[in-house]
Design a protein around this motif. Sequence first.
Motif, PDB file in Angstrom:
ATOM      1  N   ASP A   5       0.546  -1.068   0.025  1.00  0.00           N
ATOM      2  CA  ASP A   5      -0.174  -0.076   0.111  1.00  0.00           C
ATOM      3  C   ASP A   5       0.713   1.154  -0.483  1.00  0.00           C
ATOM      4  OD1 ASP A   5      -2.326  -1.313   0.362  1.00  0.00           O
ATOM      5  OD2 ASP A   5      -2.337  -1.464   2.387  1.00  0.00           O
ATOM      6  N   TRP A   6       1.743   1.305   1.283  1.00  0.00           N
ATOM      7  CA  TRP A   6       3.206   2.989   0.604  1.00  0.00           C
ATOM      8  C   TRP A   6       3.319   2.724  -0.809  1.00  0.00           C
ATOM      9  CZ3 TRP A   6       4.050   5.354   4.968  1.00  0.00           C
ATOM     10  CH2 TRP A   6       4.636   6.068   4.890  1.00  0.00           C
ATOM     11  N   SER A   7       3.850   0.838  -1.275  1.00  0.00           N
ATOM     12  CA  SER A   7       4.310   1.288  -2.975  1.00  0.00           C
ATOM     13  C   SER A   7       3.380   2.116  -3.384  1.00  0.00           C
ATOM     14  CB  SER A   7       5.053   0.385  -3.363  1.00  0.00           C
ATOM     15  OG  SER A   7       4.348  -0.578  -3.634  1.00  0.00           O
ATOM     16  N   LEU A   8       2.028   1.898  -3.367  1.00  0.00           N
ATOM     17  CA  LEU A   8       1.108   2.548  -4.184  1.00  0.00           C
ATOM     18  C   LEU A   8       0.741   3.622  -4.016  1.00  0.00           C
ATOM     19  CD1 LEU A   8      -1.412   1.954  -5.757  1.00  0.00           C
ATOM     20  CD2 LEU A   8      -2.043   1.467  -4.050  1.00  0.00           C
ATOM     21  N   HIS A   9       0.714   4.935  -2.550  1.00  0.00           N
ATOM     22  CA  HIS A   9       0.693   5.390  -2.614  1.00  0.00           C
ATOM     23  C   HIS A   9       1.158   6.960  -2.184  1.00  0.00           C
ATOM     24  CE1 HIS A   9      -3.508   4.436  -1.722  1.00  0.00           C
ATOM     25  NE2 HIS A   9      -3.172   3.556  -0.747  1.00  0.00           N
ATOM     26  N   LEU A  10       3.077   6.270  -2.012  1.00  0.00           N
ATOM     27  CA  LEU A  10       3.608   7.634  -2.141  1.00  0.00           C
ATOM     28  C   LEU A  10       3.747   7.886  -3.771  1.00  0.00           C
ATOM     29  CD1 LEU A  10       6.056   8.721  -0.387  1.00  0.00           C
ATOM     30  CD2 LEU A  10       7.768   6.376  -1.043  1.00  0.00           C
ATOM     31  N   PRO A  11       3.665   6.926  -4.716  1.00  0.00           N
ATOM     32  CA  PRO A  11       4.012   8.365  -5.799  1.00  0.00           C
ATOM     33  C   PRO A  11       2.889   9.401  -6.041  1.00  0.00           C
ATOM     34  CG  PRO A  11       4.078   5.838  -6.148  1.00  0.00           C
ATOM     35  CD  PRO A  11       3.865   5.570  -5.396  1.00  0.00           C
ATOM     36  N   ARG A  12       1.564   8.797  -5.218  1.00  0.00           N
ATOM     37  CA  ARG A  12       0.487   9.891  -5.660  1.00  0.00           C
ATOM     38  C   ARG A  12       0.968  10.875  -4.416  1.00  0.00           C
ATOM     39  NH1 ARG A  12      -4.170   5.516  -4.424  1.00  0.00           N
ATOM     40  NH2 ARG A  12      -4.413   4.313  -6.959  1.00  0.00           N
ATOM     41  N   ALA A  13       1.747  10.957  -3.444  1.00  0.00           N
ATOM     42  CA  ALA A  13       1.647  11.681  -2.428  1.00  0.00           C
ATOM     43  C   ALA A  13       2.550  12.743  -3.534  1.00  0.00           C
ATOM     44  CB  ALA A  13       2.506  11.826  -1.585  1.00  0.00           C
TER      45      ALA A  13
END
Length: 177
Positions: A57-65
């Motif tokens: 989940d972190w690897s999914l949301h970090l690029p969005r941030a």
Amino acid sequence: METQGRTASLANEDGQLLASLLEIEERNYRRLLRLAWRQNSYMRRQDVDRLELNARDWSLHLPRANEARIARERFVAQLGRNLGYPIPPNKMIGLLDFASPETRERVVESVRILQDTTMRLARQNELNRNLAEYCLDLAEEESKLFRRAVTEDPNGCYDDGARPSGRGPGGVLQRQA
């Protein structure tokens, strides 16, 4: 900064868009903060499966941030160019000298909330780093103790290289299918 003599102004729509971009960025960092809290909980419980899902989940949301931050920085740079006030992306407050009081208030509040969230995220990440370091140190110490116990076994189950000796299992833990 003194704005007397300046004819340029920050359009209310641009100020509102800037505040919206800041709010989107803050939401993304707040999502990462929730993941960091979960990571801490999973590490304390040694829940490897959930840690793995959390990392995904972190690897999914970090690029969005990161995308939200980059979009805001580009918009700020564009606003600065439009106003003839080139500024670094982290100095956007200077643009507020060109804004109406209402716009200035909304953007300042959005910046304050974003800074609060990013500071909390940085603190939680540091706590998680310390916990992970502690867990690794603990695992290393436990493995040293185990190695010492099995190599100094009075029944001679293992030799000095921690390889099974030819004397039989004699109390050694064995994994069975």
